[in-house]
Design a protein around this motif. Structure first.
Motif, short mmCIF file in Angstrom:
data_model
loop_
_atom_site.label_atom_id
_atom_site.label_comp_id
_atom_site.label_asym_id
_atom_site.label_seq_id
_atom_site.Cartn_x
_atom_site.Cartn_y
_atom_site.Cartn_z
N SER A 88 3.34 1.35 6.12
CA SER A 88 2.00 0.79 6.33
C SER A 88 2.10 -0.35 7.35
O SER A 88 3.20 -0.76 7.74
CB SER A 88 1.45 0.23 5.01
N GLU B 109 0.83 -1.22 0.00
CA GLU B 109 0.00 0.00 0.00
C GLU B 109 0.86 1.26 0.00
O GLU B 109 0.88 2.01 -0.96
CB GLU B 109 -1.00 0.02 1.15
N LYS B 110 1.57 1.52 1.12
CA LYS B 110 2.44 2.69 1.14
C LYS B 110 3.56 2.46 2.16
O LYS B 110 3.46 1.57 3.01
CB LYS B 110 1.63 3.94 1.51
#
Ligand code: HC0
Ligand code: SF4
Length: 571
Positions: free
Chosen positions: A558, A554-555
């Motif tokens: 995370s 995701e990022k």
């Protein structure tokens, strides 16, 4: 100018130097065993004795200065006989298990004995003299019956690394480099950097070899998938194992050789070096914005982590929580890739090839095991061990066609490869963090203030609202000085890169041994050449990195990243 002769031929030197240096410069062979151009000459092995016209006694060339008018003889029967008898004496106290020795084929003593045709005819002064094999460390093995008393390990550990783990004790045949209280090395403050093993001319201190285990894994797979990963600094040094020059780039040949060995996939630690930049860069920006502990310290060098945990635990909060790229890649392979491929993590064996002995010890960490308790990195080979495996299997390295890494875990940028040089992690991080924070690229990609061999490098980068102060420190002794200054409030930085070995990973304790004085400069150049030639030179532009964030993490920072890519340290 100093005028002198060697073996009746006239020479001149404009600068002061030793007899040995003068001989080497003029391609005149003088045998040595304790001498190494990166260390202080100690004149212990007596193999470099030469005759001169001054006084009757032979002198050790390594510690005797040139004098005007000196006539040096290196090849008389007297000199040759002295070399032979000194070698004979060394052999008389040497355990000669050459055939199974880690140094076999690269041992300086073996070469000398062969060259001079020395027969082992002296009575053994004492059989199994010290009877001390210390295999307590997952990184190193010491066998003191192979020690030739050259002092190189002692010097490497104290002079270069400032660690003072080994010191010479006892006299004559009882002399031996020991740890304090003769403790097993694991119980000392040793950080497993392997500098001692790099400089050992024989097999008295060597990496804790995984060559046989790797052969077994490759030749008896029993349905398992064997995956290799290779560190940035291996590709400019493995060349030396096959007679090429330091810094010669052998990425494609190395990958091809690993495939020939029988690996099912070859991934690149450089992929997770790029990923590290995403995670570590975000962590830095987060700490700066939210009043986190500063300076933040890089966490990729396992010798450095050992040093903090053993000697400076007060700095644990400063360490980035990022796993090393080795740790990240193995974690991704066993916890994510395996699932994607529909195989059990237990059926995947990860072998990593590192320039470093401390990576062996990193791989054993409890924090770096899967949920089911198996190590994520199964085996760590040094660059030297990979060389040995390739030679054992009679793979003709030099004539191999280049091969490419498997994707996506083999895709990387120029920013990743420079991790191998001191200053590289910093430079790579700046290329990305600057652009993410300021939304424009750094004015120059080649950020020279963090390059080169100065022990402590500092730079200030205008970073929007703040001036970002960074430092790069390499070689354990410089690190200890830096930390002293930091404790005394004499330096102030936001972000500091630490590498335990001189030059960074290119100078790692597991890299091919070199008897030259410029191998670090040349490997460093090789690494920067790879970076220059890459189309993509910033970690955040790595397509495979972007993809793994889109599809899985995701990022940066995370929940999933924290689980798979970050770690914690031992107090
Ligand atoms: Fe290094 Fe590494 S760069 S420590 O110096 O970060 O060993 O080469 O593999 O893990 O990537 C060593 C080299 C690595 C790691 C990477 C880092
Ligand atoms: Fe010293 Fe490093 Fe060798 Fe440990 S591994 S004894 S710290 S040189």
């Amino acid at each position: 100018a100093i005028k002198f002769t060697i073996n009746n031929k006239k020479y001149e030197s404009k600068t002061a130097k030793t007899i040995l240096e003068a001989c080497r410069e003029n391609d005149i062979y003088v045998p040595t065993l304790c001498y190494h151009p990166m260390l202080e000459p100690v004149g212990k092995c007596r193999l470099c004795l030469v005759e001169t016209n001054f006084g009757g006694k032979m002198v050790p060339a390594c510690v005797t200065d040139l004098r005007d008018g000196i006539e040096i003889t290196t090849n008389s029967p007297k000199v040759v006989n002295s070399v032979k008898s000194n070698l004979g004496l060394i052999l008389a106290t040497h355990n000669q298990e050459c055939t199974s020795c880690e140094a076999n084929g690269r041992c300086e003593l073996q070469d000398l004995v062969y060259r001079y045709g020395v027969e082992d005819k002296f009575p053994k002064i004492f059989e199994k003299s010290h009877n001390m094999v210390d295999s307590s460390s997952p990184s190193l093995i010491r066998d003191m019956d192979k020690c030739v008393l050259c002092y190189r390990c002692v010097q490497a550990c104290s002079l270069l690394q400032g660690m003072d783990i080994l010191s010479m004790t006892g006299r004559g045949v009882h002399a031996i480099p020991k740890t304090a209280f003769d403790s097993p090395i694991k119980e000392t403050e040793c950080i497993n950097c392997g500098a001692c093993s790099f400089y050992c001319p024989v097999g008295a201190i060597a990496e804790h070899s995984a060559v046989r285990r790797t052969l077994d894994v490759l030749e008896n797979k029993n349905g398992k998938i064997v995956i290799f990963q290779t560190a940035p600094a291996t590709r400019v040094a493995i060349s030396e194992e096959f007679g090429m020059e330091p810094g010669d780039i052998s990425t494609g040949k190395m990958v091809a050789a690993i495939r020939k060995l029988g690996a099912d996939k070859v991934f690149d630690t450089n992929f997770t070096a790029d990923l590290t930049i995403m995670e570590e860069g975000s962590e830095l920006l987060h700490r700066v914005a939210n009043g986190g502990t500063l300076p933040m310290f890089t966490s990729c060098c396992p010798g450095w982590i050992n040093m903090v945990e053993k000697l400076y635990p007060e700095f644990i909060p400063n360490l980035s929580s990022c796993r090393s790229p080795q740790g990240m890649l193995s974690s991704i392979i066993k916890n994510h890739w395996a699932e994607k491929m529909g195989v059990k993590p237990e059926d995947v064996i990860v072998v990593s090839v590192m320039p470093c002995t401390a990576k062996k010890d990193e791989a054993r960490r409890e924090e770096l095991k899967t949920e089911s308790g198996i190590p994520e990195t199964d085996i760590v080979l040094t660059t030297r061990e990979l060389g040995r495996l390739i030679k054992l299997k009679k793979i003709s390295f030099l004539s191999l066609e280049d091969s490419e890494y498997n994707n996506p875990l083999g895709e990387s940028t120029g920013a990743a490869v420079i991790f191998g040089n001191t200053g590289g992690v910093m430079e790579a991080a700046l290329r990305t963090a600057y652009e993410i924070a300021l939304k424009k690229p750094m004015p120059t990609l080649n950020y020279t203030p963090v390059r080169g061999f100065q022990g402590i490098k500092e730079a200030t980068i205008p970073f929007g609202e703040i001036d970002l102060k960074v430092a790069v420190v390499h070689q354990a002794s410089n690190i200890r000085n830096y930390l002293k200054k930091l404790k005394n409030g004499e330096v102030e930085h936001h972000f500091v890169e630490f590498m335990i070995c001189k030059g960074g990973c290119i100078g790692g304790g597991g890299e091919p041994k070199s008897l030259t004085s410029d191998y670090l400069e040349r490997r460093m150049k090789g690494i920067y050449n790879i970076d220059e030639k890459q189309k993509i030179r910033k970690s955040h532009e790595n397509e495979a990195v972007k993809q793994i964030y889109e599809q899985f993490f995701e990022k940066p920072l995370s929940h999933k990243s924290h689980k798979l890519l970050h770690t914690h340290y031992k107090d």
